[in-house]
Design a protein around this motif. Structure first.
Motif, mmCIF file in Angstrom:
data_model
loop_
_atom_site.group_PDB
_atom_site.id
_atom_site.type_symbol
_atom_site.label_atom_id
_atom_site.label_comp_id
_atom_site.label_asym_id
_atom_site.label_seq_id
_atom_site.Cartn_x
_atom_site.Cartn_y
_atom_site.Cartn_z
ATOM 1 N N VAL A 192 0.607 -1.025 0.105
ATOM 2 C CA VAL A 192 -0.097 -0.024 -0.214
ATOM 3 C C VAL A 192 0.534 1.437 -0.321
ATOM 4 N N ILE A 193 2.033 1.168 0.836
ATOM 5 C CA ILE A 193 2.970 2.455 0.812
ATOM 6 C C ILE A 193 3.564 3.105 -0.900
ATOM 7 N N VAL A 194 4.301 1.680 -0.939
ATOM 8 C CA VAL A 194 4.534 2.488 -2.235
ATOM 9 C C VAL A 194 3.902 2.498 -3.639
ATOM 10 N N ASN A 195 2.640 1.634 -3.947
ATOM 11 C CA ASN A 195 1.419 2.346 -4.625
ATOM 12 C C ASN A 195 1.653 3.534 -4.493
ATOM 13 N N SER A 196 1.012 4.060 -3.018
ATOM 14 C CA SER A 196 0.841 5.515 -2.407
ATOM 15 C C SER A 196 1.817 6.053 -2.481
ATOM 16 N N ALA A 197 3.379 6.324 -1.915
ATOM 17 C CA ALA A 197 4.154 7.115 -2.644
ATOM 18 C C ALA A 197 4.210 6.911 -4.353
ATOM 19 N N VAL A 198 3.563 6.468 -5.109
ATOM 20 C CA VAL A 198 4.295 6.270 -6.425
ATOM 21 C C VAL A 198 3.089 7.839 -7.050
ATOM 22 N N ASN A 199 1.641 6.766 -6.137
ATOM 23 C CA ASN A 199 0.977 8.032 -7.344
ATOM 24 C C ASN A 199 1.000 9.790 -6.134
#
Length: 317
Positions: A192-199
């Protein structure tokens, strides 16, 4: 974007809770076998609190986000060294054992130096800078040497303090539940963190490097912060210091190695600034062990770490 920020916060909560469960279960398991606090701090606790970095980096490497891979590792190590040790040292001057001064801190310094050398391939005439799978194997070799040292330390410490070690009353089933549950929550939180940070980075046109050096690194370092602060309050200096030093060694020699084995990590030379800060901070910590009271991080030295981190954070943001 509100959803991405909420998911990022939720992911961080999952990471903290997952690491907490993992550390609780693993520490109970270690105490059942009467392993002393210093060894627990350098192994079980530091590995458990580094689990968020491992999970985040594994997803980031698999999805080919090298700036998140590197920013998370280097940023987390700087958070650990400057912010966490600084806060812990202000709470209580941290006395450490001689083995920490002469073995663990130098090994942490070695990790930063090896990272600097392996990452800058252009220094040896290569066209691009990349942490390759071969570099990953070299990092794992250093990690194996560190574990060999820890294994010998376990044997020595158990013989010296077997009678003083507390055993755990936690049942085997409860230990397993906490360890497995913690791992599951960590994996969910990391993705969840990786996807959110990239967005978030793409939406606001912020580089993934800055996002990873600040928000992601700070988030994945929260377990180390909580562990070391609580340890300092309880006057468990060995866990407070061992957790930070052990985590920094784990991050470079194991987590970055695993990341590069998943996918070679392209290196942006702007990270050299952050690695040099890490090297300088580790050297300062080593020197601090000989100023004032021997083998102790005094409050004024902890304050210097915090001031240095504040200045660094101001300039990168």
């Amino acid at each position: 974007m509100t959803t991405s920020f909420l998911l990022l916060i939720l992911g961080l909560v999952f990471l903290i809770k997952g690491a907490d469960w993992l550390v609780f279960g693993a520490s109970a398991l270690a105490r059942r076998f009467r392993i002393p606090e210093l060894v627990i701090g350098l192994t079980i606790v530091s590995f458990g609190t580094s689990a968020p970095e491992l999970v985040v980096n594994s997803f980031a490497a698999f999805q080919n986000h090298p700036d998140i891979v590197l920013g998370n590792i280097i940023g987390s190590n700087n958070f650990n060294l400057f912010l966490i040790l600084g806060i812990s040292g202000l709470i209580l001057p941290l006395s450490v054992q001689s083995t920490t001064v002469w073995k663990e801190i130098p090994f942490s310094l070695l990790a930063a130096l090896v990272l600097l050398i392996l990452a800058n391939d252009q220094w040896t005439g290569h066209a691009i800078d990349v942490i390759s799978r071969t570099d990953g194997m070299i990092l794992l070799l250093f990690f194996a040497l560190f574990w060999l040292y820890l294994f010998r330390q376990v044997k020595k410490e158990r013989l010296n303090s077997l009678a003083e070690s507390e055993t755990s009353s936690v049942s085997s089933r409860k230990m397993a539940a906490y360890i497995l549950g913690g791992l599951v929550i960590l994996i969910i939180g990391g993705k969840v963190i990786v996807n959110s940070a990239v967005n978030i980075a793409r939406h606001y046109h912020i580089s993934e490097q800055i996002i990873s050096l600040t928000i992601v690194a700070a988030g994945t370092s929260l377990p180390e912060l909580a562990t070391s602060v609580v340890a300092a309050i309880r006057k468990n200096n060995d866990i407070a210091v061992g957790n930070v030093i052990g985590s920094n060694i784990f991050n470079v020699f194991f987590i970055l190695a695993v990341s590069s084995l998943i996918r070679p990590v392209q290196f942006d030379v702007s990270f050299n600034r952050d690695i040099l800060l890490l090297i300088g901070g580790t050297l300062f910590l080593f020197i601090a062990m000989f100023t004032g009271k021997a083998r102790k991080l005094d409050r004024w030295e902890a304050a210097i770490l915090l001031i240095a981190f504040a200045v660094y954070f101001y300039f990168i943001t």
